[in-house]
Motif scaffolding. Structure first.
Motif, short mmCIF file in Angstrom:
data_model
loop_
_atom_site.label_atom_id
_atom_site.label_comp_id
_atom_site.label_asym_id
_atom_site.label_seq_id
_atom_site.Cartn_x
_atom_site.Cartn_y
_atom_site.Cartn_z
N ASP A 90 0.83 -1.20 0.00
CA ASP A 90 0.00 0.00 0.00
C ASP A 90 0.86 1.25 0.00
O ASP A 90 0.55 2.24 -0.66
CB ASP A 90 -0.91 0.02 1.24
CG ASP A 90 -2.11 -0.90 1.07
OD1 ASP A 90 -2.45 -1.21 -0.09
OD2 ASP A 90 -2.70 -1.32 2.08
N VAL B 151 -0.13 4.21 9.89
CA VAL B 151 -1.56 3.91 10.03
C VAL B 151 -1.75 2.52 10.63
O VAL B 151 -2.68 2.28 11.41
CB VAL B 151 -2.27 4.01 8.65
CG1 VAL B 151 -3.68 3.45 8.74
CG2 VAL B 151 -2.31 5.44 8.19
N GLU C 228 -10.96 3.72 15.27
CA GLU C 228 -9.91 4.44 14.54
C GLU C 228 -10.31 5.90 14.34
O GLU C 228 -11.47 6.20 14.07
CB GLU C 228 -9.77 3.78 13.16
CG GLU C 228 -8.63 4.27 12.34
CD GLU C 228 -7.31 3.65 12.78
OE1 GLU C 228 -7.25 2.42 12.90
OE2 GLU C 228 -6.37 4.42 13.01
N SER D 171 -6.51 2.97 1.62
CA SER D 171 -6.25 1.52 1.60
C SER D 171 -5.64 0.98 2.89
O SER D 171 -6.02 -0.11 3.32
CB SER D 171 -5.35 1.11 0.43
OG SER D 171 -5.34 2.04 -0.57
N PRO D 172 -4.71 1.71 3.53
CA PRO D 172 -4.19 1.15 4.79
C PRO D 172 -5.28 0.97 5.84
O PRO D 172 -5.24 0.01 6.62
CB PRO D 172 -3.16 2.18 5.25
CG PRO D 172 -2.85 3.01 4.08
CD PRO D 172 -4.02 2.96 3.17
N TYR D 173 -6.24 1.90 5.85
CA TYR D 173 -7.33 1.79 6.82
C TYR D 173 -8.22 0.59 6.49
O TYR D 173 -8.67 -0.14 7.37
CB TYR D 173 -8.15 3.08 6.85
CG TYR D 173 -7.36 4.27 7.33
CD1 TYR D 173 -7.23 4.54 8.69
CD2 TYR D 173 -6.72 5.11 6.43
CE1 TYR D 173 -6.50 5.62 9.14
CE2 TYR D 173 -5.97 6.19 6.87
CZ TYR D 173 -5.86 6.45 8.22
OH TYR D 173 -5.12 7.51 8.66
N ALA E 3 -7.24 -2.05 4.93
CA ALA E 3 -6.48 -3.25 5.30
C ALA E 3 -6.64 -3.55 6.79
O ALA E 3 -6.78 -4.70 7.21
CB ALA E 3 -5.01 -3.06 4.95
N LYS E 4 -6.65 -2.49 7.59
CA LYS E 4 -6.80 -2.64 9.03
C LYS E 4 -8.19 -3.19 9.38
O LYS E 4 -8.33 -4.04 10.27
CB LYS E 4 -6.61 -1.28 9.70
CG LYS E 4 -5.49 -1.27 10.71
CD LYS E 4 -5.27 0.14 11.20
CE LYS E 4 -4.89 0.14 12.66
NZ LYS E 4 -4.55 1.49 13.14
#
Lengths: 316, 416, 435
Positions: free
Chosen positions: A11, A256, B208, B219-221, B223-224
């Motif tokens: 990412d 993140v 979050e 996208s990182p969020y 993914a989380k």
């Protein structure tokens, strides 16, 4: 753990390349010409809207070719009839000129396309998941984004370092008078460089438009992050900007993924009267929460300890 | 047309001559203070269009108490300080009724200003009607007698939403993602508190916060969220932060249900359609166009015929104006000091369904039936799509007034 | 233009000033104007706007200490404005709840102290560099502070900010500060004092060294001045005055929020300062008044005010790069030599077609706006009280003619005016040498 690291790395690279795509035009204009171009995001927005308009009649790919050409042409006009007059009054004048231009472009876009987001879509030929890792899809369009960014980087590097044109441009930037004496039209070189920068911004717009939100406030929402990329990379350095984009993309994405906070590391605050609420705000902040601010911290630190940036050739 | 006037009026406005040439004295002036330029303009303009539409409809029937309604727009650029200047301007121009909605920061500033203005200028009362700002602080800690709120506040919406969610057995793991500022925190806190009380078996697998409008890549969020194993996400995000989040989820193929406050806001439906998430995005509102209630649908059609480019619709604006006019007629006065008491405790047949809502006297929060709707392809009985996407909001559940009531800490003086 | 036409160096006291009255006359006149203004413009809006202008004048002057006097381009001036405001609001709230017997009038000092303190902190970091690096550090710091403001919700009050009540403090001389007029005079006094202090600063040796550092840092370094220290002191003092401005803004609005320390606010002060003119002490004052006025009033006239705003900046940097004050300063030698009458007709001659061109342009903008944005209202509109249909060809023809002919004539007249100016200047220099 492996999953998080791998996905974050992926990412991060994808985001970094999106950043480079957006910043490549600014690298040319700000980093090479030294113009504090606050209208860069506006050219990016124009690219997105032109791309959208063209894609409705001729498809996405026609937009990808035509929109940057149109915006690049507009950029040369702006340079020829605006910036050139302002240039001799210094950086602040240039800055204000581009500031004003950003206002004007935003309102013109609002007049033509309205204030609501437009339905700019990913082309059907790229609208499928390219691959899947840990049950997360990666759309083909993102891979296309990445490849375009790399292609632009390679092409710019090639032109600047390996061609006669690039040589003259480089010389014109540091010693305009001398290059002028040698019989080159310095004014025209600057005009072209600015046009190319604006055109690159439009390429980013055409590609980022469908992936993000194409709306009349998209220029304003981008904020000053692209300046961070260029300055962290180092003024005058293309490779630096590329590296900085990657670095910022990775730092932000890994941040993140982290839920670490002072409270997590040292336990909850001991109640200490009225101060507790104030300190608690800092104490409980997670790294993830501040992730998007980290690039600015990076900027300040880099400029203090290494004012030339990662790979820069000069300080200002 | 006020907007067409140039320059001379410009200088006169500073000299304090309140009367602009086009304003007749016997109109009922409503000052609309909202963003009409810059980033927030897209939403501010919709509210203004709606007010004009309502004013034209009412004026065609003879107005209120015999006087015509005049809507005067003031661009506040979404800034609290600029709003206060604009409210002052409105007062100079003889406006006693201020309507505002976008931005809790602006709402708090106006609420505070109006309260102080009325205190310092006895007999020249101003009333502030809030159609969209929903931070609970407005009707709790900083509540004021001169402020009335028509949209359900965060706590009320979450009360309704969790009352709906508690009966859904398929919800097991919930992820909260919100913007990192006071509104986002109110949403997250309310969700935590209420879910814990109503469905202790539900696991909150993430809470979050991300900075306001600073993220380009979600996208990182996503993914989380995926890594947490959540089946449901609750978010108060709006605007670009919601659109990009939903699109990133669509890109990554994340399969969860989204419970939102603002998926119906400008740009939301487009993003959900682009992300291709049919019937997975829910919202809680005071009404949607596809409720089978003829008067509301007819009005919606008339409005959309006039505003084809921005077919977005706030039922609360109709409740607000309807109740305002009713209060004025009951009090036989356009003086806020006289008609504000009539608004307190007023019962009103709501625009969306005709069912009754009530303006609670204690904190001036309007309680009304709330609707949970989801967004997706429509059938023949659901005529309204959104933003020309072909998809529309479909009612999943109606939450009756009694299931939306929350307590308030407001202590206001009513004797004014 | 010839070199002589350049504006005098900032802060340089007039060489011809003779006697106490000439030196202090301007200040006495300014004080009288400040005292009389609210009786000329008495409406609530005018008072509010003038209060805003007063705070913005201090803010813009503080910014010009950096940009104009020391040659530092900062993107983060609003940080000090905002932090000063927050400290003032908190100080007022503490004083009110704790019964501290301080009158409202002294509270901007809290803002000033906060501005100074943060100026010292951030200055220690950023003034180690100059030029673009300095500008970018201030940008980074500004983003960091404004982002933190939303996270540190207890101090900054989250999105809503922190409110206060200016009437709840000790009432000195029966002043409650409820009525806006009292706040006006408070701001006016602070504005006057701050402006005088900043002007005095430009006349000190330190002020001159700042100019030297701006014009030629290397030489300033060679003759023994540490340029970094000079930048640092200038930056900190600028923070002090920005903090006072923030404190006054907090008192004026009785609310302070995170938006006040953001980039938009910093951008506004750059615009004010530059449009007014960085080369002259009064430049930022003019800029603050003009830009504030436009911000307050322009959105009433047109809903595409940002477009006009943008066009104004573009026009300013192209045609009047040294700002309004610079333009005025150029007339000064003519005025002193009584030669102004020779150019004035030419100015008038250029003004008429200039206004015509602007009218044509704004007419086209408004018609486009009517057709594009206000579709639902139909094509009927009014411009300068003249009603017409925006989709009819005649108005477009009129607008285009006004724009084209106006521009052409303006450019010609401007050339003639410039010629006349040069001649008049030469004549006045000749007179100056004569007797």
């Amino acid at each position: 753990m492996v999953e998080i690291v791998l996905i974050s790395a992926l990412d991060g690279v994808l985001y970094g390349m999106l950043l480079f795509l957006m910043a490549s035009g600014l690298t040319v204009i700000f980093s090479m010409m030294g113009v504090l171009n606050f209208a860069h995001a506006s050219f990016y927005m124009l690219g997105a809207f032109f791309g959208f308009q063209i894609s409705r009649y001729l498809g996405f790919w026609a937009g990808l070719v035509a929109a940057p050409l149109l915006v690049g042409g507009l950029g040369t006009v702006v340079e020829r009839y605006g910036l050139r007059k302002v240039h001799r009054h210094g950086h602040v004048a240039e800055l204000l000129f581009t500031f004003g231009l950003a206002f004007v472009i935003e309102d013109l876009v609002e007049m033509v396309w309205g204030k609501l987001p437009v339905d700019y879509r990913v082309p059907p030929s790229l609208d499928f998941p390219a691959f899947t890792i840990f049950s997360g899809n990666y759309p083909a369009f993102k891979v296309f984004e990445l490849l375009t960014a790399i292609a632009i980087f390679a092409a710019l590097l090639l032109v600047v370092k390996r061609t006669r044109v690039g040589l003259i441009v480089q010389a014109a930037l540091s010693h305009p008078d001398m290059v002028g004496m040698l019989g080159h039209n310095v004014d025209r070189i600057f005009m072209l460089v600015f046009g190319v920068g604006a055109g690159l911004a439009a390429v980013a717009g055409v590609i980022a438009g469908p992936a993000l939100v194409t709306q009349s406030n998209m220029a304003g929402l981008l904020g000053p992050i692209l300046f961070v990329v260029v300055v962290v990379g180092g003024l005058g350095s293309l490779s630096g900007a590329f590296l900085a984009s990657l670095l910022i993309g990775l730092v932000q994405t890994f941040a993140v993924a982290s839920n670490a906070s002072l409270a997590g590391a040292f336990g909850d605050l001991v109640p200490s009267g009225w101060l507790q609420a104030y300190v608690g705000d800092i104490w409980n902040v997670t790294v993830a929460q501040v992730a998007p601010i980290l690039p600015y911290l990076l900027l300040v630190l880099i400029l203090i300890f290494r004012p030339r940036g990662l790979m820069g050739t000069r300080e200002s | 047309m006020r907007k067409g006037l140039v320059s001379t009026a410009f200088a006169l406005s500073m000299l304090g001559s309140a009367a602009m040439p086009s304003m007749a004295e016997d109109t009922l002036k409503i000052g609309y203070v909202d963003p009409l330029s810059g980033g927030g303009a897209s939403i501010g303009q919709i509210g203004l269009d709606q007010l004009h539409f309502i004013a034209d409809t009412v004026n065609a029937k003879g107005g209120v108490l015999g006087s015509k309604i005049e809507i005067i727009a003031y661009d506040n650029k979404l800034s609290p300080q600029a709003s206060l200047v604009q409210v002052q301007k409105a007062i100079d121009e003889g406006v006693h009724i201020i309507v505002q909605g976008n931005g809790s920061a602006v709402a708090a500033a106006i609420e505070n200003f109006v309260a102080k203005y009325n205190e310092r200028n006895p007999g020249k009362d101003i009333v502030y009607l809030n159609y969209a700002a929903i931070d609970p602080i407005l009707t709790n800690q900083s509540c004021s007698y001169w402020h009335f709120s028509w949209d359900a506040n965060v706590d009320v919406k979450m009360e309704a939403l969790t009352n709906f969610m508690k009966s859904r057995a398929d919800i097991k793991k919930v992820y909260l993602i919100d913007q990192d500022y006071s509104f986002g925190h109110s949403v997250a806190d309310a969700a935590m508190r209420m879910l814990k009380a109503k469905r202790p078996d539900i696991q909150i697998v993430g809470n979050e916060f991300h900075p306001l409008v600073k993220i380009t890549d979600f996208s990182p969020y996503v993914a989380k969220i995926r890594a947490s194993g959540a089946d449901t996400v609750i978010t108060g995000n709006w605007g670009q932060d919601l659109a990009l989040l939903i699109k990133a989820a669509g890109d990554a193929g994340l399969k969860v249900n989204w419970y939102t406050f603002y998926a119906g806001g400008a740009g939301g439906p487009t993003a959900v359609k682009q992300a291709n998430l049919p019937d997975q995005v829910f919202q809680v509102t005071e009404g949607v166009n596809n409720i089978d209630y003829t008067p509301a649908q007819e009005t919606a059609r008339a409005y959309m015929a006039r505003h084809q480019s921005d077919p977005v619709f706030y039922p609360r604006m109709f409740n607000l104006t309807g109740m305002l006019f009713k209060a004025i007629e009951e009090a036989h006065s356009t003086d806020p000091g006289k008609f504000a008491p009539k608004l307190e405790g007023m019962k009103y047949a709501t625009f969306s369904s005709g069912e009754e809502g009530i303006m609670r006297k204690q904190d001036h929060q309007f309680f009304q039936p709330l609707y949970i709707s989801d967004f997706g392809p429509l059938n023949a009985k659901q005529p309204f799509d959104e933003e020309h996407t072909g998809w529309g909001w479909k009612v999943v559940a109606q939450i009756p007034v009694k299931d939306t009531v929350t307590t308030t800490t407001c202590k206001m003086t009513h004797s004014e | 233009m010839s070199d002589i036409a350049r504006p005098p160096l900032p802060g340089l006291p007039s060489g011809r000033a003779g006697g106490v009255l000439a030196t202090y006359g301007v200040w006495i006149a300014a004080a009288v104007v400040l005292a009389v203004l609210p009786h000329v413009f008495a409406s609530g809006l005018a008072l509010t706007a003038m209060c805003l202008m007063g705070t913005m004048i201090i803010f813009a002057l503080s910014y010009n200490m950096l940009l104009g006097q020391t040659g530092l381009l900062s993107f983060g001036q609003a940080v000090f404005f905002g932090l000063g405001g927050f400290l003032t609001v908190h100080a007022m709230n503490v004083a009110e709840s704790g019964g501290v017997p301080l009158p409202l009038a002294v509270f901007p000092l809290f803002g000033g102290v906060a501005g100074l303190a943060f100026g010292v902190i951030f200055g220690a970091v950023s003034t180690r560099r100059a030029g673009t690096a300095f500008a970018m550090i201030t940008l980074g710091v500004a983003e960091l502070v404004s982002s933190s403001a939303l996270i540190l919700r207890h101090f900054f009050g989250g999105e809503e900010g922190v409110t206060t009540d200016r009437t709840g403090l000790v009432h000195l001389f029966g002043l409650t500060f409820g009525p806006q007029i009292q706040v006006y005079y408070l701001i006016a006094v602070w504005c006057f004092v701050s402006a005088a202090a900043m002007y005095a600063l430009t006349c000190t040796p330190f002020g001159r060294i700042c100019n030297a550092v701006r014009d030629n840092p290397e030489r300033a370094g060679f003759i023994g001045y540490d340029t970094q220290t000079v930048r640092f002191i200038s930056f900190s003092l600028s923070g002090l005055f920005a903090g006072i401005a923030g404190g006054l803004a907090a008192i004026n609005f009785e609310i302070m929020n995170a938006a006040q320390l953001g980039l938009a606010q910093s951008g506004t002060v750059i615009l004010m300062t530059y449009i007014g003119g960085v080369g002259d002490f009064v430049g930022p004052i003019i800029g603050a008044i003009l830009v504030t006025y436009l911000q307050v009033a322009l959105s009433d006239v047109t809903d595409v005010w940002q477009l006009y705003f943008g066009l104004l900046f573009i026009g300013m940097v192209i045609f009047v790069p040294d700002g309004i004050a610079g333009l005025l300063a150029r007339q000064r030698p003519l005025l002193l030599a009584r030669q102004l009458h020779r150019v004035a007709p030419f100015y008038a001659l250029a003004l008429v077609p200039g206004l015509a061109a602007i009218t044509g342009l704004s007419m086209m903008i408004e018609m486009t706006n009517q057709l594009a944005v206000h579709v639902s209202d139909g094509p009927a509109m009014a411009f300068l009280y003249v009603p017409f249909d925006a989709d009819a060809p005649l108005p477009w023809l009129v607008a285009a003619t006004l724009l084209a002919a106006g521009t052409w004539l303006f450019l010609r007249a401007a050339r003639a005016a410039r010629h006349a100016y040069d001649e008049a200047l030469a004549a006045s220099r000749a007179r100056g040498r004569g007797p």
